[in-house]
Design a protein around this motif. Structure first.
Motif, PDB file in Angstrom:
ATOM      1  N   GLU A 122     -10.128   8.609  -8.114  1.00 51.62           N
ATOM      2  CA  GLU A 122     -10.671   8.910  -9.430  1.00 51.62           C
ATOM      3  C   GLU A 122     -10.377  10.382  -9.664  1.00 51.62           C
ATOM      4  OE1 GLU A 122     -14.794   7.688  -9.968  1.00 51.62           O
ATOM      5  OE2 GLU A 122     -14.534   6.420  -8.205  1.00 51.62           O
ATOM      6  N   GLN A 171      -2.988  16.221  -3.174  1.00 50.75           N
ATOM      7  CA  GLN A 171      -3.556  16.626  -4.458  1.00 50.75           C
ATOM      8  C   GLN A 171      -3.460  18.141  -4.635  1.00 50.75           C
ATOM      9  OE1 GLN A 171      -3.914  14.937  -7.024  1.00 50.75           O
ATOM     10  NE2 GLN A 171      -5.829  13.785  -7.111  1.00 50.75           N
ATOM     11  N   THR A 195       0.282   4.768  -0.827  1.00 50.68           N
ATOM     12  CA  THR A 195      -0.045   3.381  -1.154  1.00 50.68           C
ATOM     13  C   THR A 195      -1.560   3.191  -1.163  1.00 50.68           C
ATOM     14  OG1 THR A 195       0.043   2.673   1.154  1.00 50.68           O
ATOM     15  CG2 THR A 195       2.089   2.531  -0.096  1.00 50.68           C
ATOM     16  N   SER A 196      -2.009   2.212  -1.922  1.00 52.56           N
ATOM     17  CA  SER A 196      -3.448   1.978  -2.050  1.00 52.56           C
ATOM     18  C   SER A 196      -4.020   1.124  -0.921  1.00 52.56           C
ATOM     19  CB  SER A 196      -3.768   1.327  -3.397  1.00 52.56           C
ATOM     20  OG  SER A 196      -3.132   0.069  -3.489  1.00 52.56           O
ATOM     21  N   GLN A 221      -8.797   4.423  -3.066  1.00 57.33           N
ATOM     22  CA  GLN A 221      -8.960   4.546  -4.510  1.00 57.33           C
ATOM     23  C   GLN A 221      -9.006   6.021  -4.865  1.00 57.33           C
ATOM     24  OE1 GLN A 221     -12.611   2.271  -4.666  1.00 57.33           O
ATOM     25  NE2 GLN A 221     -11.549   0.660  -5.801  1.00 57.33           N
ATOM     26  N   THR A 247      -3.611  11.633 -11.279  1.00 63.59           N
ATOM     27  CA  THR A 247      -4.628  10.636 -11.617  1.00 63.59           C
ATOM     28  C   THR A 247      -4.404   9.300 -10.924  1.00 63.59           C
ATOM     29  OG1 THR A 247      -3.398  10.038 -13.605  1.00 63.59           O
ATOM     30  CG2 THR A 247      -5.156  11.677 -13.850  1.00 63.59           C
ATOM     31  N   THR A 248      -3.264   9.158 -10.226  1.00 62.42           N
ATOM     32  CA  THR A 248      -2.998   7.916  -9.491  1.00 62.42           C
ATOM     33  C   THR A 248      -2.463   8.242  -8.099  1.00 62.42           C
ATOM     34  OG1 THR A 248      -0.681   7.715 -10.183  1.00 62.42           O
ATOM     35  CG2 THR A 248      -2.357   6.738 -11.650  1.00 62.42           C
ATOM     36  N   LEU A 249      -2.665   7.311  -7.194  1.00 64.85           N
ATOM     37  CA  LEU A 249      -2.112   7.461  -5.848  1.00 64.85           C
ATOM     38  C   LEU A 249      -0.594   7.409  -5.888  1.00 64.85           C
ATOM     39  CD1 LEU A 249      -4.636   5.207  -3.899  1.00 64.85           C
ATOM     40  CD2 LEU A 249      -4.396   7.692  -3.704  1.00 64.85           C
ATOM     41  N   ALA A 250      -0.048   6.635  -6.812  1.00 65.09           N
ATOM     42  CA  ALA A 250       1.411   6.528  -6.933  1.00 65.09           C
ATOM     43  C   ALA A 250       2.045   7.885  -7.213  1.00 65.09           C
ATOM     44  CB  ALA A 250       1.770   5.530  -8.026  1.00 65.09           C
ATOM     45  N   GLU A 251       1.386   8.716  -8.027  1.00 62.83           N
ATOM     46  CA  GLU A 251       1.912  10.057  -8.300  1.00 62.83           C
ATOM     47  C   GLU A 251       1.981  10.894  -7.028  1.00 62.83           C
ATOM     48  OE1 GLU A 251       0.588  11.857 -12.394  1.00 62.83           O
ATOM     49  OE2 GLU A 251      -1.069  10.644 -11.583  1.00 62.83           O
TER      50      GLU A 251
END
Length: 142
Positions: free
Chosen positions: A111, A76, A96-97, A109, A88-92
């Motif tokens: 947020e 991040q 992997t989740s 997760q 805003t997403t783990l994919a970015e």
């Protein structure tokens, strides 16, 4: 840093070489951190005391989980440096989740807003662990 306390004025100053330049720091720790900065507690080593011979150290499960939260944290920070906002997403972040640790599936997760984020890791029968953009770790009961 190497400090010289022998000045005639009683002042503490950094040691200098023959040319008058500051001597380099001699950083040493008992466990490698990968960075020259003691302000990374997530990179500190572990120490186990035991009265039993040949005791095998086992990293606590929560510490294994925290490694993934710190991965989110560092990615991040890199993402924000590059794009001026948090992902805003783990994919970015190319994370992997789902993460399997010791044969147990953990769910990651994220947020996030452009200015802050919280990453959470959960697994059955363990406290959820959260890490925010300031590096604050918190635990919640399962």
């Amino acid at each position: 840093m190497e400090w010289d306390t022998r000045s005639s004025e009683g002042k503490i100053s950094k040691l200098k070489d023959a040319a008058g330049k500051d001597m380099p720091e001699h950083n040493w720790v008992w466990s490698p951190q990968g960075v020259v900065n003691m302000h990374y507690p997530e990179r500190w080593g572990y120490l186990q005391f035991s009265r039993q011979v040949n005791t095998v150290f086992r990293l606590p499960y929560a510490e294994l989980q925290k490694r993934y939260l710190w991965l989110v944290y560092y990615r991040q920070k890199q993402y924000r440096e590059k794009f001026g906002r948090y992902a805003t997403t783990l994919a970015e972040l190319k994370i992997t989740s789902q993460v399997t640790l010791e044969n147990q599936v953990n769910q990651l997760q994220l947020e996030a807003t452009p200015r802050q984020f919280t990453a959470t890791i959960t697994a059955p029968n363990t406290p959820a662990i959260r890490l925010n953009d300031e590096g604050l770790l918190t635990y919640t009961k399962p």
